[in-house]
Design a protein around this motif. Structure first.
Motif, PDB file in Angstrom:
ATOM      1  N   ILE A   1       7.536 -12.813  -4.238  1.00  0.00           N
ATOM      2  CA  ILE A   1       6.643 -12.222  -5.242  1.00  0.00           C
ATOM      3  C   ILE A   1       6.917 -10.727  -5.382  1.00  0.00           C
ATOM      4  O   ILE A   1       7.009 -10.200  -6.506  1.00  0.00           O
ATOM      5  CB  ILE A   1       5.171 -12.474  -4.870  1.00  0.00           C
ATOM      6  CG1 ILE A   1       4.841 -13.972  -4.964  1.00  0.00           C
ATOM      7  CG2 ILE A   1       4.225 -11.672  -5.785  1.00  0.00           C
ATOM      8  CD1 ILE A   1       3.504 -14.347  -4.384  1.00  0.00           C
ATOM      9  N   GLY A   2       7.057 -10.029  -4.260  1.00  0.00           N
ATOM     10  CA  GLY A   2       7.334  -8.600  -4.309  1.00  0.00           C
ATOM     11  C   GLY A   2       8.634  -8.289  -5.018  1.00  0.00           C
ATOM     12  O   GLY A   2       8.731  -7.302  -5.767  1.00  0.00           O
ATOM     13  N   SER A   3       9.645  -9.117  -4.822  1.00  0.00           N
ATOM     14  CA  SER A   3      10.942  -8.897  -5.479  1.00  0.00           C
ATOM     15  C   SER A   3      10.837  -9.076  -6.991  1.00  0.00           C
ATOM     16  O   SER A   3      11.381  -8.271  -7.764  1.00  0.00           O
ATOM     17  CB  SER A   3      11.979  -9.864  -4.905  1.00  0.00           C
ATOM     18  OG  SER A   3      12.184  -9.631  -3.528  1.00  0.00           O
ATOM     19  N   VAL A   4      10.120 -10.123  -7.421  1.00  0.00           N
ATOM     20  CA  VAL A   4       9.964 -10.358  -8.861  1.00  0.00           C
ATOM     21  C   VAL A   4       9.086  -9.267  -9.483  1.00  0.00           C
ATOM     22  O   VAL A   4       9.360  -8.802 -10.604  1.00  0.00           O
ATOM     23  CB  VAL A   4       9.374 -11.755  -9.128  1.00  0.00           C
ATOM     24  CG1 VAL A   4       9.145 -11.958 -10.622  1.00  0.00           C
ATOM     25  CG2 VAL A   4      10.302 -12.838  -8.591  1.00  0.00           C
ATOM     26  N   VAL A   5       8.040  -8.840  -8.775  1.00  0.00           N
ATOM     27  CA  VAL A   5       7.192  -7.755  -9.283  1.00  0.00           C
ATOM     28  C   VAL A   5       7.993  -6.462  -9.398  1.00  0.00           C
ATOM     29  O   VAL A   5       7.830  -5.696 -10.360  1.00  0.00           O
ATOM     30  CB  VAL A   5       5.954  -7.556  -8.383  1.00  0.00           C
ATOM     31  CG1 VAL A   5       5.219  -6.263  -8.747  1.00  0.00           C
ATOM     32  CG2 VAL A   5       4.998  -8.740  -8.525  1.00  0.00           C
TER      33      VAL A   5
ATOM     34  N   TRP B   1      12.853  -2.141  -2.659  1.00  0.00           N
ATOM     35  CA  TRP B   1      13.703  -2.224  -3.854  1.00  0.00           C
ATOM     36  C   TRP B   1      13.809  -0.879  -4.574  1.00  0.00           C
ATOM     37  O   TRP B   1      14.476  -0.766  -5.600  1.00  0.00           O
ATOM     38  CB  TRP B   1      13.169  -3.271  -4.816  1.00  0.00           C
ATOM     39  CG  TRP B   1      13.519  -4.688  -4.429  1.00  0.00           C
ATOM     40  CD1 TRP B   1      12.670  -5.648  -3.959  1.00  0.00           C
ATOM     41  CD2 TRP B   1      14.809  -5.307  -4.505  1.00  0.00           C
ATOM     42  NE1 TRP B   1      13.346  -6.825  -3.724  1.00  0.00           N
ATOM     43  CE2 TRP B   1      14.667  -6.640  -4.053  1.00  0.00           C
ATOM     44  CE3 TRP B   1      16.077  -4.871  -4.890  1.00  0.00           C
ATOM     45  CZ2 TRP B   1      15.738  -7.535  -3.983  1.00  0.00           C
ATOM     46  CZ3 TRP B   1      17.149  -5.755  -4.825  1.00  0.00           C
ATOM     47  CH2 TRP B   1      16.971  -7.062  -4.374  1.00  0.00           C
ATOM     48  N   GLY B   2      13.142   0.153  -4.060  1.00  0.00           N
ATOM     49  CA  GLY B   2      13.249   1.488  -4.649  1.00  0.00           C
ATOM     50  C   GLY B   2      12.341   1.733  -5.828  1.00  0.00           C
ATOM     51  O   GLY B   2      12.536   2.696  -6.577  1.00  0.00           O
ATOM     52  N   VAL B   3      11.323   0.886  -6.000  1.00  0.00           N
ATOM     53  CA  VAL B   3      10.362   1.053  -7.095  1.00  0.00           C
ATOM     54  C   VAL B   3       9.136   1.779  -6.544  1.00  0.00           C
ATOM     55  O   VAL B   3       8.570   1.366  -5.526  1.00  0.00           O
ATOM     56  CB  VAL B   3       9.953  -0.312  -7.694  1.00  0.00           C
ATOM     57  CG1 VAL B   3       8.901  -0.125  -8.782  1.00  0.00           C
ATOM     58  CG2 VAL B   3      11.181  -1.022  -8.249  1.00  0.00           C
ATOM     59  N   HIS B   4       8.720   2.836  -7.219  1.00  0.00           N
ATOM     60  CA  HIS B   4       7.610   3.651  -6.733  1.00  0.00           C
ATOM     61  C   HIS B   4       6.462   3.659  -7.738  1.00  0.00           C
ATOM     62  O   HIS B   4       6.643   3.396  -8.927  1.00  0.00           O
ATOM     63  CB  HIS B   4       8.087   5.082  -6.463  1.00  0.00           C
ATOM     64  CG  HIS B   4       9.232   5.153  -5.493  1.00  0.00           C
ATOM     65  ND1 HIS B   4       9.090   4.893  -4.147  1.00  0.00           N
ATOM     66  CD2 HIS B   4      10.561   5.431  -5.688  1.00  0.00           C
ATOM     67  CE1 HIS B   4      10.262   5.011  -3.545  1.00  0.00           C
ATOM     68  NE2 HIS B   4      11.164   5.337  -4.452  1.00  0.00           N
ATOM     69  N   HIS B   5       5.275   3.983  -7.229  1.00  0.00           N
ATOM     70  CA  HIS B   5       4.061   3.979  -8.048  1.00  0.00           C
ATOM     71  C   HIS B   5       3.645   5.408  -8.405  1.00  0.00           C
ATOM     72  O   HIS B   5       3.976   6.357  -7.689  1.00  0.00           O
ATOM     73  CB  HIS B   5       2.930   3.271  -7.306  1.00  0.00           C
ATOM     74  CG  HIS B   5       3.279   1.883  -6.868  1.00  0.00           C
ATOM     75  ND1 HIS B   5       3.277   0.812  -7.731  1.00  0.00           N
ATOM     76  CD2 HIS B   5       3.654   1.390  -5.658  1.00  0.00           C
ATOM     77  CE1 HIS B   5       3.629  -0.281  -7.073  1.00  0.00           C
ATOM     78  NE2 HIS B   5       3.860   0.038  -5.818  1.00  0.00           N
ATOM     79  N   THR B   6       2.901   5.529  -9.496  1.00  0.00           N
ATOM     80  CA  THR B   6       2.425   6.844  -9.942  1.00  0.00           C
ATOM     81  C   THR B   6       1.383   7.390  -8.976  1.00  0.00           C
ATOM     82  O   THR B   6       0.401   6.703  -8.671  1.00  0.00           O
ATOM     83  CB  THR B   6       1.801   6.737 -11.343  1.00  0.00           C
ATOM     84  OG1 THR B   6       2.744   6.172 -12.250  1.00  0.00           O
ATOM     85  CG2 THR B   6       1.358   8.111 -11.840  1.00  0.00           C
TER      86      THR B   6
ATOM     87  N   VAL C   1       5.534  -3.701   0.617  1.00  0.00           N
ATOM     88  CA  VAL C   1       6.710  -3.165   1.309  1.00  0.00           C
ATOM     89  C   VAL C   1       7.990  -3.603   0.602  1.00  0.00           C
ATOM     90  O   VAL C   1       8.956  -2.828   0.481  1.00  0.00           O
ATOM     91  CB  VAL C   1       6.720  -3.628   2.786  1.00  0.00           C
ATOM     92  CG1 VAL C   1       8.047  -3.273   3.448  1.00  0.00           C
ATOM     93  CG2 VAL C   1       5.569  -2.984   3.552  1.00  0.00           C
ATOM     94  N   THR C   2       7.997  -4.834   0.096  1.00  0.00           N
ATOM     95  CA  THR C   2       9.171  -5.347  -0.617  1.00  0.00           C
ATOM     96  C   THR C   2       9.452  -4.544  -1.872  1.00  0.00           C
ATOM     97  O   THR C   2      10.604  -4.197  -2.166  1.00  0.00           O
ATOM     98  CB  THR C   2       8.974  -6.833  -0.974  1.00  0.00           C
ATOM     99  OG1 THR C   2       8.744  -7.589   0.215  1.00  0.00           O
ATOM    100  CG2 THR C   2      10.193  -7.384  -1.699  1.00  0.00           C
ATOM    101  N   VAL C   3       8.401  -4.232  -2.635  1.00  0.00           N
ATOM    102  CA  VAL C   3       8.571  -3.413  -3.839  1.00  0.00           C
ATOM    103  C   VAL C   3       9.156  -2.055  -3.472  1.00  0.00           C
ATOM    104  O   VAL C   3      10.080  -1.558  -4.136  1.00  0.00           O
ATOM    105  CB  VAL C   3       7.222  -3.246  -4.572  1.00  0.00           C
ATOM    106  CG1 VAL C   3       7.333  -2.191  -5.675  1.00  0.00           C
ATOM    107  CG2 VAL C   3       6.788  -4.567  -5.192  1.00  0.00           C
ATOM    108  N   SER C   4       8.634  -1.446  -2.427  1.00  0.00           N
ATOM    109  CA  SER C   4       9.157  -0.144  -1.983  1.00  0.00           C
ATOM    110  C   SER C   4      10.605  -0.252  -1.529  1.00  0.00           C
ATOM    111  O   SER C   4      11.419   0.644  -1.775  1.00  0.00           O
ATOM    112  CB  SER C   4       8.292   0.406  -0.847  1.00  0.00           C
ATOM    113  OG  SER C   4       6.965   0.620  -1.278  1.00  0.00           O
TER     114      SER C   4
END
Length: 444
Positions: A30-34, A201-206, A196-199
C-alpha cells in the motif's frame, strides 16, 4: 493458575506474530502504491501550473472518468463507502480494479484542475490491496474485516505522513461514537510501515508550522497554562468549524442529487460540472481554488500553507473552496474530500483569527483539523493528527476544537455508509433514546 497464565501469554504472542507477518507486506504494498500516487499527483498539478489551458478540457476529462467507471468500475464507484460497508458486513468484496481506477481518475481530475483531495484515493488503494492480500492469505470473514481496516489505516497514514492518526481514523470512522480495538495492533503496524515505505521511496509531505503562541494566563499572581479567554475564542471558532463541516457534507450530497434529478444523460453531469468550475474561475479571476490547494500556482496565491500567515486568506476563501469541491465531487470527478477540508478549515481559521484578534497560525491549524473532524466524525483521530503535524504543545486546543466541531457538525457526515453506534448529544436519535429510557423507567 500458572499454566493458564502461560497459555494465555503464548496465545497473545502467537496473535502478535501472526498479525505482524500479515500487516507488514500489506502495508509495504500500500505504501509503495501511495508513493507512486503522490508522485503522479505532484507531477499532474505542476504540469497544469505550466499549461493553464488544460482547465478548459476539464469537461472532457469528466466524460473520460465517467466512461472508465461505467465500463470497468462496477461497484468500485461507491469508493470509501463500499470499504466501510465491507468492514461492517463482508459481501461481494472490494474489487481489485478499485486501486488502479481511483489512482488514474484522481490524477486525471487534478491534471485538468478539478478541486478534490487525495485521502479517498489512498483509502481505496489501501482497502483494495488489503482485500487482495486477504484472499491470497485465505483469511476468514472476521480476519478480512481486520485486514481491511488495517488497509484503511495504511492508506491514510501513508498519504498524510500521520501513521498514528491513520490507525485511529481507521477504527473511528467505521461507526460514530464507538471504537473497536480488535484491529488496533494491525492498524498501528500498517500505518507505521506504510508511512516509512513512502519515505523510503523519497516522497515527502508538506510541513506546516504554528508560530510561538503564549497560551498561558496570570490569575491572582498564579500562572495558568491555558488562557480562559483564548480557550473561549477556540470554542466559538470551533462551532463555526463544525457548521462548515455540516455545510460541506450537505453541499456535496445536494449537488449530486440535483445533478441526477435534472440531468438525465449521465455523461453530461461531469460536463456540466467542469463548465461550472471553468466559469467560476473566469468570474473570480484566479485559479486558487482548483486542485489540492497546497502548492501555490503563482506568488501570492491562497493555499493551505499561506493560511498560516497574516493576510494569507480572503474573507470567503473557505466558501469558494467549499463550492468548487462540492461541484467537482458532486458531478462525478474523483479524489478525496479531506485535503479540501484542510483548505476550508485553514482559511476559515485565518478569517476567524483576524475577526477575533486571535493567533492566526494556531487558528489555521485548529480549522485544518477541526473541519475534517466534523465532516468525518473522527474527533479523536483528528486530535492526534494535530499533534503529529503541529506538535503536542497545543494538544488541549486541538482536542477542544475537534470535539466541539464534532458536536456542531450534525448527525451525518461525508461517508453515508458510516453507522451511528452512539448518537451525538442533542441529536434527534439521542433525544429519541433519552425519551425511550424515561419511558422504560416509569412504565408499569
Amino acid at each position: 493458575m500458572f499454566k493458564n497464565f502461560f497459555s494465555k501469554q503464548v496465545s497473545l504472542l502467537s496473535y502478535l506474530i501472526r498479525w505482524t507477518l500479515i500487516s507488514i507486506p500489506v502495508a509495504i504494498a500500500i505504501g509503495s502504491v501511495v508513493a507512486l500516487f503522490l508522485w503522479l499527483l505532484n507531477w499532474a498539478i505542476h504540469f497544469r501550473f505550466a499549461h493553464t489551458w488544460l482547465l478548459y478540457l476539464l469537461p472532457a476529462a469528466g466524460v473520460i472518468i465517467h466512461l472508465l467507471y461505467k465500463w470497468y468500475g462496477q461497484s468500485a464507484e461507491r469508493g470509501n463507502n463500499l470499504i466501510i460497508d465491507e468492514i461492517h458486513e463482508p459481501g461481494a468484496g472490494v474489487p481489485k480494479r478499485m486501486a488502479p481506477l481511483i489512482l488514474v481518475t484522481t490524477v486525471i481530475t487534478h491534471l485538468f484542475g478539478g478541486s478534490a483531495g487525495r485521502e479517498g484515493t489512498a483509502v481505496q488503494i489501501g482497502g483494495s490491496l488489503a482485500n487482495l492480500f486477504g484472499s491470497w492469505f485465505r483469511l476468514n470473514e472476521a480476519d478480512k474485516k481486520v485486514v481491511l481496516t488495517a488497509g484503511v489505516a495504511a492508506g491514510f497514514g501513508a498519504v498524510f505522513g500521520t501513521p498514528l492518526t491513520g490507525a485511529i481514523f481507521a477504527l473511528e470512522v467505521i461507526a460514530i461514537g464507538r471504537i473497536q480495538y480488535n484491529a488496533l495492533l494491525p492498524c498501528l503496524i500498517a500505518g507505521l510501515v506504510a508511512d516509512v515505505t513512502v519515505s523510503a521511496w523519497g516522497v515527502h509531505h508538506t510541513p506546516y508550522h504554528i508560530g510561538v503562541v503564549n497560551t498561558g494566563q496570570q490569575f491572582y499572581g498564579h500562572n495558568i497554562p491555558v488562557s480562559v479567554w483564548l480557550l473561549g475564542k477556540v470554542v466559538v471558532a470551533s462551532a463555526f468549524f463544525g457548521l462548515a463541516s455540516y455545510a460541506f457534507a450537505k453541499a456535496v450530497h445536494l449537488v449530486k442529487n440535483l445533478s441526477l434529478k435534472w440531468i438525465k444523460v449521465n455523461w453530461l453531469i461531469p460536463v456540466c460540472g467542469g463548465i461550472v468550475i471553468i466559469l467560476l474561475t473566469y468570474i473570480l479571476g484566479k485559479p486558487d481554488y482548483l486542485s489540492l490547494g497546497v502548492d501555490a500556482e503563482y506568488p501570492g496565491a491562497i493555499t493551505i500553507v499561506s493560511a498560516f500567515q497574516h493576510g494569507g486568506a480572503h474573507l470567503f476563501s473557505w466558501f469558494w473552496k467549499l463550492v468548487y469541491t462540492s461541484v467537482t465531487l458532486g458531478t462525478g470527478f474523483k479524489g478525496g474530500e479531506v485535503t479540501p477540508l484542510f483548505y476550508i478549515g485553514a482559511t476559515l481559521g485565518n478569517t476567524l483569527a483576524e475577526l477575533m484578534n486571535a493567533p492566526i497560525s494556531l487558528f489555521a491549524a485548529l480549522g485544518f483539523i477541526a473541519v475534517f473532524a466534523g465532516a468525518t466524525n473522527t474527533p479523536l483521530a483528528c486530535t492526534l493528527m494535530g499533534i503529529e503535524l503541529f506538535g503536542g504543545e497545543y494538544a488541549i486546543f486541538f482536542a477542544v476544537a475537534c470535539f466541539t466541531a464534532y458536536f456542531f457538525s450534525g448527525e451525518g457526515g461525508i461517508y453515508s455508509a458510516q453507522r451511528i453506534a452512539e448518537p451525538k448529544p442533542g441529536s434527534d436519535k439521542d433525544k429519541s433514546n433519552h425519551f425511550k429510557r424515561i419511558f422504560n423507567k416509569y412504565r408499569l
